[in-house]
Design a protein around this motif. Sequence first.
Motif, short mmCIF file in Angstrom:
data_model
loop_
_atom_site.label_atom_id
_atom_site.label_comp_id
_atom_site.label_asym_id
_atom_site.label_seq_id
_atom_site.Cartn_x
_atom_site.Cartn_y
_atom_site.Cartn_z
N GLN A 255 0.93 -1.21 -0.11
CA GLN A 255 0.07 -0.06 0.22
C GLN A 255 0.96 1.02 -0.04
OE1 GLN A 255 -4.05 -1.64 -0.18
NE2 GLN A 255 -3.35 0.51 -0.45
N PHE B 265 -3.29 -6.38 -5.69
CA PHE B 265 -4.80 -6.13 -5.13
C PHE B 265 -5.07 -7.25 -4.47
CE2 PHE B 265 -9.26 -7.70 -6.00
CZ PHE B 265 -9.78 -6.44 -5.59
N SER C 295 -12.92 7.33 -5.11
CA SER C 295 -11.53 7.63 -5.77
C SER C 295 -11.73 6.96 -7.08
CB SER C 295 -10.65 6.94 -4.64
OG SER C 295 -10.34 7.73 -3.59
N LEU C 296 -12.30 5.39 -7.16
CA LEU C 296 -12.30 5.06 -8.25
C LEU C 296 -13.22 5.66 -9.59
CD1 LEU C 296 -11.94 1.21 -7.37
CD2 LEU C 296 -10.04 2.62 -8.21
N ASN D 144 -3.02 -7.33 -1.02
CA ASN D 144 -3.29 -6.27 -0.11
C ASN D 144 -4.69 -6.08 0.61
OD1 ASN D 144 -1.06 -4.70 -0.28
ND2 ASN D 144 -1.60 -3.88 -2.28
N ILE D 145 -5.67 -6.61 -0.03
CA ILE D 145 -6.91 -6.88 0.63
C ILE D 145 -7.03 -7.68 1.60
CG2 ILE D 145 -8.33 -5.70 -1.23
CD1 ILE D 145 -9.15 -8.27 -2.13
N TYR E 271 -6.45 -1.43 -7.81
CA TYR E 271 -7.64 -1.45 -6.89
C TYR E 271 -8.97 -2.19 -7.29
CZ TYR E 271 -5.22 2.08 -4.19
OH TYR E 271 -4.42 2.91 -3.28
N THR E 272 -8.87 -2.98 -8.28
CA THR E 272 -10.00 -3.70 -8.73
C THR E 272 -9.33 -5.20 -9.12
OG1 THR E 272 -9.80 -3.00 -11.13
CG2 THR E 272 -11.25 -1.66 -9.70
N ASN F 25 -15.29 2.60 -5.09
CA ASN F 25 -15.41 3.74 -4.10
C ASN F 25 -15.10 5.08 -4.87
OD1 ASN F 25 -12.62 4.01 -4.85
ND2 ASN F 25 -12.01 2.97 -3.03
N GLN G 167 1.21 4.02 -3.02
CA GLN G 167 0.71 5.69 -2.61
C GLN G 167 2.05 6.33 -3.31
OE1 GLN G 167 -2.03 6.90 -1.45
NE2 GLN G 167 -0.93 8.75 -1.90
#
Length: 393
Positions: free
Chosen positions: A217, A344, A290-291, A347-348, A244-245, A288, A221
Amino acid sequence: MAETRGKNKNLIEAGNPRLLRKPVKQGKEYSLYLEYQMGYNHDTGTSIRKKETLSLYVLASPRTVGERQKVKENIELAKKIRFEREQEFLENKEGYRLKKDKTLNFLDFYQAYIENYTKKDLRMVRIAYNRFVDFLKVYHPLMAEYIKPDVITHDMMVKFADYLQTRSVGEGAKSILQRFKKVIRFCVSQGLMAKDPCEGVKCIVDDQVLKKDILSQEEIQRLIETHYSREKENVCNAFIFCLYTGMRFCDVKDLRYGSIDYANRLLSFEQDKTKGHSARSWVSVPLNDSLLTLVGKPEDSNKGKENLIFDLPSYESCCKSVRRWVKRAGIDKHISWHCARHSFAVNILNNGANIKTVASLLGHSGLKHTEKYTRAVDKLKEDAINSLPELKL
């Protein structure tokens, strides 16, 4: 389908055997098959026939250019198989057949296969060709430019599989061998090989081990905050979207505004890799704020729902842009586009998602392929603990 003729609308090509089609899936598709005329039963007054299924299908009403091309390819392949079966039938029945070109160069055959190949894994098919040529240069230098199909043996293919595993990491060798096998099978179907020399040949890969680098993460960033001159914004945005997907490159490249339900903030798409092969080829991913801001709305850019969200260049060009971007961000990792999907998932999972949720988001039909990510998370936790100063008691 223009190939049909005469009174029998399901006849594609005459001969013995005949090439025919029959409707399947409520008439949405046709299954192609061969029908042999074996003789005549004088007692019953009927013909003796035998059928052979080809496992080839064509859409009844192809709409897109890609669908029409696929129909054309499958029919042409079925015709070639029919012709070869006819020669075999003549040889068995009459004792003769048309002569094959025994001097054919397999490398020329492979190049012709590439020139007529229209599927999205063309890049991998080309890589398989280059790897085979490299292999010949090392182990069979006298055949590096000319090799007859019947010279390619099972033992040679076993050695080739071993060679691939010295050249590629992770599932790369396995993927390359799979493409090479497709060409070999096609060569066999054309009667240029007596049998498949790749039968039983495998590249052994531990599917439960994640071998590609992943971005944490913090690194993601840092990547987002890194800008430089001549950066390709659409490529960067598409890569972030995949981070992120969990989308693959082939899916995000074809992603259109109509795939997003803005009212319910939901992305739905059919995976290109599993389309027509898996009951879970469709994937839904919540988006979300942001996306949604990243992709925007079609009306914001005067585009319709059928317009592409990310207008991306070739896969090779996108990977070069990502590597340049990662380097500028000071991240010392080998990051390919597919690393976004792995990042992705890991991280999730690190953030508490359960394995079934991750499998659903990735479009996996079961947990087998998702379990490698849990092992990667366990390894990261172990590394984190081992990074602590040694406890002195």
